[in-house]
Every structure is written in structure tokens, then in C-alpha cells.
Design a protein around this motif. Structure first.
Motif, PDB file in Angstrom:
ATOM      1  N   ALA A  66     -43.121 -14.545  -6.732  1.00  0.00           N
ATOM      2  CA  ALA A  66     -44.340 -15.356  -6.872  1.00  0.00           C
ATOM      3  C   ALA A  66     -44.117 -16.579  -7.763  1.00  0.00           C
ATOM      4  CB  ALA A  66     -45.483 -14.497  -7.400  1.00  0.00           C
ATOM      5  N   GLY A  67     -42.989 -17.251  -7.581  1.00  0.00           N
ATOM      6  CA  GLY A  67     -42.722 -18.473  -8.319  1.00  0.00           C
ATOM      7  C   GLY A  67     -42.258 -18.282  -9.752  1.00  0.00           C
ATOM      8  N   ARG A  68     -42.080 -17.055 -10.185  1.00  0.00           N
ATOM      9  CA  ARG A  68     -41.602 -16.774 -11.534  1.00  0.00           C
ATOM     10  C   ARG A  68     -40.231 -16.121 -11.444  1.00  0.00           C
ATOM     11  NH1 ARG A  68     -45.907 -14.527 -15.568  1.00  0.00           N
ATOM     12  NH2 ARG A  68     -44.381 -15.447 -16.934  1.00  0.00           N
ATOM     13  N   THR A  69     -39.330 -16.499 -12.361  1.00  0.00           N
ATOM     14  CA  THR A  69     -37.979 -15.959 -12.375  1.00  0.00           C
ATOM     15  C   THR A  69     -37.763 -15.161 -13.654  1.00  0.00           C
ATOM     16  OG1 THR A  69     -37.143 -17.773 -11.031  1.00  0.00           O
ATOM     17  CG2 THR A  69     -35.523 -16.540 -12.314  1.00  0.00           C
ATOM     18  N   TYR A  70     -37.200 -13.963 -13.490  1.00  0.00           N
ATOM     19  CA  TYR A  70     -36.886 -13.069 -14.593  1.00  0.00           C
ATOM     20  C   TYR A  70     -35.374 -12.850 -14.576  1.00  0.00           C
ATOM     21  CZ  TYR A  70     -41.833 -12.217 -13.898  1.00  0.00           C
ATOM     22  OH  TYR A  70     -43.187 -12.389 -13.718  1.00  0.00           O
ATOM     23  N   THR A  71     -34.748 -12.842 -15.744  1.00  0.00           N
ATOM     24  CA  THR A  71     -33.305 -12.658 -15.820  1.00  0.00           C
ATOM     25  C   THR A  71     -32.976 -11.510 -16.762  1.00  0.00           C
ATOM     26  OG1 THR A  71     -33.070 -14.260 -17.616  1.00  0.00           O
ATOM     27  CG2 THR A  71     -32.834 -15.100 -15.361  1.00  0.00           C
ATOM     28  N   GLY A  72     -31.804 -10.937 -16.557  1.00  0.00           N
ATOM     29  CA  GLY A  72     -31.331  -9.866 -17.426  1.00  0.00           C
ATOM     30  C   GLY A  72     -29.830  -9.761 -17.344  1.00  0.00           C
ATOM     31  N   SER A  73     -29.259  -9.191 -18.367  1.00  0.00           N
ATOM     32  CA  SER A  73     -27.814  -8.983 -18.420  1.00  0.00           C
ATOM     33  C   SER A  73     -27.576  -7.499 -18.605  1.00  0.00           C
ATOM     34  CB  SER A  73     -27.228  -9.782 -19.587  1.00  0.00           C
ATOM     35  OG  SER A  73     -25.834  -9.622 -19.622  1.00  0.00           O
ATOM     36  N   PHE A  74     -26.637  -6.961 -17.855  1.00  0.00           N
ATOM     37  CA  PHE A  74     -26.349  -5.540 -17.874  1.00  0.00           C
ATOM     38  C   PHE A  74     -24.889  -5.325 -18.290  1.00  0.00           C
ATOM     39  CE2 PHE A  74     -29.560  -6.516 -14.754  1.00  0.00           C
ATOM     40  CZ  PHE A  74     -30.553  -5.610 -15.053  1.00  0.00           C
ATOM     41  N   ALA A  75     -24.663  -4.345 -19.147  1.00  0.00           N
ATOM     42  CA  ALA A  75     -23.317  -4.040 -19.599  1.00  0.00           C
ATOM     43  C   ALA A  75     -23.029  -2.559 -19.393  1.00  0.00           C
ATOM     44  CB  ALA A  75     -23.154  -4.382 -21.075  1.00  0.00           C
ATOM     45  N   ARG A  76     -21.822  -2.238 -19.017  1.00  0.00           N
ATOM     46  CA  ARG A  76     -21.416  -0.855 -18.828  1.00  0.00           C
ATOM     47  C   ARG A  76     -21.255  -0.213 -20.197  1.00  0.00           C
ATOM     48  NH1 ARG A  76     -16.883   0.801 -14.616  1.00  0.00           N
ATOM     49  NH2 ARG A  76     -18.470  -0.176 -13.369  1.00  0.00           N
ATOM     50  N   GLN A  77     -21.811   0.958 -20.363  1.00  0.00           N
ATOM     51  CA  GLN A  77     -21.747   1.668 -21.643  1.00  0.00           C
ATOM     52  C   GLN A  77     -20.753   2.792 -21.595  1.00  0.00           C
ATOM     53  OE1 GLN A  77     -23.511   0.727 -24.484  1.00  0.00           O
ATOM     54  NE2 GLN A  77     -23.867  -1.035 -23.217  1.00  0.00           N
TER      55      GLN A  77
END
Length: 77
Positions: A66-77
């Protein structure tokens, strides 16, 4: 869940929590891996999702709805 076929074709079951006005859900989708990037086709809720493997080993995700962008970073634990 993610299944990868020869040539980089993928099928996924993608689940999400509360995002903006979009309630939690799950959807099956398909996409393709090209280089270090997995791009899914538009999900039934209208979301566009991309994941890119970074040189430091983290996975950067972008979720657009809906016109909004969300970002995230994932790391292996």
C-alpha cells in the motif's frame, strides 16, 4: 517454507504479522532467485517482497504494501 528448483524458481509459504492496516496472515507464492536476490511475485494481500544476501552474510528484506516500504536485516544465529 521455501522450495528452490533448478534455474532459481522458488515456491514459498510466507507468513506475516501486523503490518500497517494488514492483519497477520499466510500466503503461498512464487518467485525467482537471480544472483543474490530473491524476488517474490505479488502476494494475494498486495505485498511485494525482496530478499538480498549481503556480503557480510546478513539477509536484507524489503516488504512493500500500500505504498509503504518496510525493511529488515536478518542474521543467522
Amino acid at each position: 517454507m521455501l522450495t528452490v528448483s533448478p534455474g532459481g524458481q522458488v515456491t514459498v509459504s510466507y507468513a506475516w504479522g501486523d503490518v500497517a492496516d494488514n492483519k497477520p496472515g499466510i500466503a503461498d507464492g512464487a518467485g525467482r532467485i537471480v544472483g543474490n536476490t530473491l524476488k517474490l511475485g505479488r502476494l494475494p494481500n498486495g505485498a511485494d517482497i525482496t530478499f538480498t544476501m549481503q556480503s557480510d552474510g546478513t539477509l536484507a528484506g524489503t516488504y512493500t504494501l500500500a505504498g509503504r516500504t518496510y525493511t529488515g536485516s536478518f542474521a543467522r544465529q
